[in-house]
Design a protein around this motif. Sequence first.
Motif, PDB file in Angstrom:
ATOM      1  N   LYS A 148      47.893  29.933  51.175  1.00 16.25           N
ATOM      2  CA  LYS A 148      47.241  29.052  51.921  1.00 16.25           C
ATOM      3  C   LYS A 148      46.770  27.786  51.283  1.00 16.25           C
ATOM      4  CE  LYS A 148      45.370  32.870  54.995  1.00 16.25           C
ATOM      5  NZ  LYS A 148      44.234  33.257  55.747  1.00 16.25           N
TER       6      LYS A 148
ATOM      7  N   GLN B  96      41.692  29.534  45.615  1.00 20.95           N
ATOM      8  CA  GLN B  96      42.478  29.651  46.854  1.00 20.95           C
ATOM      9  C   GLN B  96      43.204  30.477  47.050  1.00 20.95           C
ATOM     10  OE1 GLN B  96      43.508  27.423  49.577  1.00 20.95           O
ATOM     11  NE2 GLN B  96      43.402  25.924  48.171  1.00 20.95           N
ATOM     12  N   ILE B  97      43.290  31.034  48.550  1.00 16.56           N
ATOM     13  CA  ILE B  97      43.875  32.117  48.972  1.00 16.56           C
ATOM     14  C   ILE B  97      45.222  31.914  48.795  1.00 16.56           C
ATOM     15  CG2 ILE B  97      44.141  33.838  50.875  1.00 16.56           C
ATOM     16  CD1 ILE B  97      41.487  32.997  51.760  1.00 16.56           C
ATOM     17  N   LYS B  98      46.074  32.695  48.067  1.00 14.64           N
ATOM     18  CA  LYS B  98      47.460  32.838  47.958  1.00 14.64           C
ATOM     19  C   LYS B  98      48.376  32.604  49.409  1.00 14.64           C
ATOM     20  CE  LYS B  98      47.589  35.465  43.617  1.00 14.64           C
ATOM     21  NZ  LYS B  98      48.436  36.450  43.017  1.00 14.64           N
TER      22      LYS B  98
ATOM     23  N   ASP C 171      39.201  33.218  48.252  1.00 16.59           N
ATOM     24  CA  ASP C 171      39.561  34.404  47.239  1.00 16.59           C
ATOM     25  C   ASP C 171      38.296  34.314  46.256  1.00 16.59           C
ATOM     26  OD1 ASP C 171      42.292  35.545  46.162  1.00 16.59           O
ATOM     27  OD2 ASP C 171      40.802  35.440  44.271  1.00 16.59           O
TER      28      ASP C 171
ATOM     29  N   THR D 149      36.979  32.363  54.836  1.00 14.46           N
ATOM     30  CA  THR D 149      36.926  33.075  53.743  1.00 14.46           C
ATOM     31  C   THR D 149      37.452  32.353  52.457  1.00 14.46           C
ATOM     32  OG1 THR D 149      39.181  34.165  53.951  1.00 14.46           O
ATOM     33  CG2 THR D 149      37.089  35.193  54.739  1.00 14.46           C
TER      34      THR D 149
ATOM     35  N   LYS E 215      38.632  26.551  46.646  1.00 10.44           N
ATOM     36  CA  LYS E 215      38.509  26.482  48.062  1.00 10.44           C
ATOM     37  C   LYS E 215      36.999  26.653  48.247  1.00 10.44           C
ATOM     38  CE  LYS E 215      39.893  28.398  52.635  1.00 10.44           C
ATOM     39  NZ  LYS E 215      40.192  29.609  53.271  1.00 10.44           N
TER      40      LYS E 215
ATOM     41  N   HIS F 225      33.917  40.701  52.279  1.00 14.69           N
ATOM     42  CA  HIS F 225      34.455  41.352  51.523  1.00 14.69           C
ATOM     43  C   HIS F 225      33.526  42.754  50.832  1.00 14.69           C
ATOM     44  CE1 HIS F 225      36.330  42.510  47.477  1.00 14.69           C
ATOM     45  NE2 HIS F 225      37.463  42.231  47.979  1.00 14.69           N
TER      46      HIS F 225
END
Length: 210
Positions: free
Chosen positions: A209, A205-207, A174, A172, A163, A108
């Motif tokens: 996933k 937590q990546i939305k 968030d 990766t 995560k 990022h």
Amino acid sequence: QPKEFLLNQSNWNCGCNVDHAAEFTAEELERMEVVQVDFENVKDLHDQLEGVDAVVSCLGNRQFFIGDRVAGVGTKLIVEAMNFHKINRGVFMSSIGICDDWPPVEWHWAGGAMACLFKTISKREFRDLTKAEETVKSAKEVDYLIIKPLGLGEDVVPTNEWKLQKKKYEDTVDINLAKLDCARFMVQEAINPTIHNNAVVIGGQIKGKK
């Protein structure tokens, strides 16, 4: 001394311009134990850790130009006190980009910005946090977990989810993580350890996933 007074001691130079006591409700203040420790007096810290089963430490200031740098010296004294009382478990907060996590947040653009800060106006913070992390990793009697959180913004809403980055350059997370969720993870790992003698990057937590 009253808790409200200790929370706003002038020698607690955190760089914040807020009334720390006002951040808590009356109920939270009632449940909270606040003690005054002289970090120049090792015995004072030893006395406070007597009977403790695990330590959660969030020492360290990442705000350049303001506040004191206490991660290095403070972590050294905490580890000494843990060894004195044979406290095995310790969960410590560090930062992205410290030690084996360089370069920070490699997936990022925010990572590039953080790297630039650490190389320029935040060199002092980088050295302080590095010293703290190296102290923990060299403590042979401590079963440690070092966390490197992303986000912790004031407006990030807690979700009771987080995560961990499993492998650098391949996984990766968030970049927004709520402070409360980070705290929950740290306390959870202090009480019921699942990760031993390791350092991990933690984010939201990546939305979409799990």
